[in-house]
Design an enzyme around this catalytic site. Structure first.
Site, PDB file in Angstrom:
ATOM      1  N   LYS A 229     -35.673 -56.665   1.779  1.00 26.37           N
ATOM      2  CA  LYS A 229     -35.972 -56.762   3.206  1.00 26.37           C
ATOM      3  C   LYS A 229     -37.352 -57.363   3.440  1.00 26.37           C
ATOM      4  CE  LYS A 229     -35.214 -54.563   7.577  1.00 26.37           C
ATOM      5  NZ  LYS A 229     -34.420 -53.556   8.285  1.00 26.37           N
TER       6      LYS A 229
ATOM      7  N   GLY B  92     -33.537 -65.629  26.638  1.00 25.99           N
ATOM      8  CA  GLY B  92     -33.810 -64.625  25.620  1.00 25.99           C
ATOM      9  C   GLY B  92     -34.169 -65.286  24.312  1.00 25.99           C
TER      10      GLY B  92
ATOM     11  N   GLY C 231     -31.161 -63.516  18.645  1.00 26.49           N
ATOM     12  CA  GLY C 231     -30.017 -64.316  19.041  1.00 26.49           C
ATOM     13  C   GLY C 231     -30.416 -65.645  19.650  1.00 26.49           C
TER      14      GLY C 231
ATOM     15  N   CYS D 137     -26.135 -54.510   7.062  1.00 28.59           N
ATOM     16  CA  CYS D 137     -27.422 -53.903   7.396  1.00 28.59           C
ATOM     17  C   CYS D 137     -28.200 -53.619   6.119  1.00 28.59           C
ATOM     18  CB  CYS D 137     -27.199 -52.602   8.170  1.00 28.59           C
ATOM     19  SG  CYS D 137     -28.727 -51.722   8.561  1.00 28.59           S
TER      20      CYS D 137
ATOM     21  N   CYS E 108     -28.306 -48.103  18.480  1.00 28.96           N
ATOM     22  CA  CYS E 108     -28.991 -48.736  17.355  1.00 28.96           C
ATOM     23  C   CYS E 108     -29.685 -47.648  16.550  1.00 28.96           C
ATOM     24  CB  CYS E 108     -29.988 -49.770  17.871  1.00 28.96           C
ATOM     25  SG  CYS E 108     -30.697 -50.823  16.598  1.00 28.96           S
TER      26      CYS E 108
END
Length: 426
Positions: free
Chosen positions: A388, A8, A12, A353, A159
């Site tokens: 962001k 993956g 991550g 977040c 999510c």
């Protein structure tokens, strides 16, 4: 020499590969396996879907950056994991033995659980770059003949941030185009209330997010179970607090985007006793499989119980900072085993977040992620939107240069001046 394989190459896996190489030095082999040649910055997908970004601006070809750090690269999916014999089978039928396996695959998108949902049905998606590019094509057609819009998250979703972001970004984009007055908008969510976000709320996120939706004239339906989608029409069942049917809604739309529930990817879910019934990896406090001690996992593919029981099922999100702390713990624990020491590193499981609203935004911090918390912190302002954008550029630069961990602590926390999140200290 041990061989560490990381399956993956997302938010991550790529940081894990770089951190593993830095932590272990050149004495061990590190291989990163991704489903495509690119790292894709998933948080940019809402911008891609309204034409604010192009695909080449939000992804990085990984072969050269990884080679510069002596990390092997395989750009094809894993079809099977033989956990007993420690061998991966790739899409081209080649095999790859490993000593340690790190699973950071992200989720399988369970569009099939709602008839007509998803890019192969009647709604757009922003879950992947491919989906976001297709959504932009659909959105351009919509702009030529605007009408009702429905955005939200299906039952079982975990999510919710991207759904809120996309609703606000679409609103901002339509206002810029002077089309907002022609577009009724409805936000449909499985959350028990606006601002729950799978976290049981963060401070007064309920009031904050409701105020944002009201200000933007976006109606909402909570405790909503999307039951079916047809061309231009969505069927939604609204439940009461006892999970009994309260009202049936038939929502017409010209454009719709609904996030699906997640499951574990097939190759991971098929490994005996590795996962829960939804295919998420069962881990101990050290990010290690409860069945296979040489398998570790981080990110969305990890099994985390819901924060609370809700009338429509909602999962717990895995935010970027949490994933980063999981990766750090994995690297330390594999290093400990290779050095003959007991594993003892644990992820902090804090949540942070930055939610972009197109022209403003909101920052949420929860320490720890699950209530009750030691610290709850929220702020709203244009600085979040600008932050962001800057973070996107910073993160992609770090991916290209190979110096990515700990990117959240160094940028989000220090550069934006939020707070130090080492452990649970404000």
């Amino acid at each position: 020499m041990a061989h560490i394989a990381i399956v993956g190459a997302g938010l991550g896996g790529v940081p894990c590969a770089y951190a593993m190489r830095k932590r272990l030095g050149r004495g061990h082999r590190v291989t990163l396996i991704g489903a495509s040649p690119y790292f894709e910055f998933t948080p940019s997908n809402p911008w891609l879907a309204v034409g604010w970004r192009e695909q080449n601006q939000t992804r990085v070809a990984m072969r050269e950056p990884l080679a510069a750090h002596d990390i092997d690269w395989r750009d094809q999916p894993v079809d099977a994991i033989d956990a007993q014999n420690k061998v991966l089978t790739l899409r081209d039928k080649s095999t790859l033995p490993y000593d340690y396996l790190v699973i950071t695959t992200g989720p399988k998108l369970a569009f099939e659980e709602v008839p007509g949902l998803g890019p192969d049905g009647y709604t757009a998606s922003i879950c992947t770059q491919e989906h976001a590019v297709k959504a932009w094509e659909q959105y351009q057609q919509f702009l030529n003949d605007p009408g009702p819009v429905v955005i939200g998250a299906a039952g079982g979703a975990s999510c919710f941030g991207p759904a809120y972001e996309f609703a606000m970004i679409v609103d901002a984009d339509l206002r810029r185009r002077k089309l907002r007055d022609r577009v009724p908008m409805t936000f449909v969510t499985s959350e028990p209330y606006i601002g729950h976000m799978g976290l049981g709320g963060v401070g007064d996120s309920k009031g904050l997010m409701e105020a944002e939706l009201r200000q933007r004239h976006i109606k909402w339906i909570t405790n909503a179970k999307v039951t079916a989608v047809n061309a231009g029409q969505m069927s939604v069942q609204e439940l009461d607090e006892q999970a009994q049917p309260k009202q049936e809604h038939t929502l017409a739309f010209r454009f719709a985007m609904v996030l699906p529930a997640f499951k574990g990817v097939d190759a991971v879910a098929a490994v005996p006793e590795l996962c829960n019934p939804r295919g998420f990896v069962l881990i101990d406090q050290y990010q290690r499989s409860k069945k296979y001690p040489n398998i570790f996992s981080a990110g969305v593919c990890v099994a985390i119980p819901p924060v609370d029981k809700t009338p429509v099922p909602t999962g717990a999100p895995k935010t970027g900072y949490m994933i980063e702390s999981m990766v750090t713990a994995i690297c330390e624990n594999i290093a400990a085993e290779l050095e003959g020491r007991p594993v003892d590193a644990e992820a902090t499981w804090n949540a942070i977040c930055l939610a972009d609203f197109g022209d403003t935004g909101a920052a949420f911090v929860a320490l720890p992620q699950f209530p009750p918390r030691n610290v709850t912190w929220t702020r709203v302002g244009k600085w979040v939107h600008l932050g962001k954008i800057a973070f996107e550029k910073y993160f992609l630069h770090k991916v290209r240069s190979g110096s990515i961990t700990p990117v959240y602590e160094r940028y989000v926390l220090k550069s934006l001046g939020i707070m130090s999140l080492k452990g649970n200290q404000p």
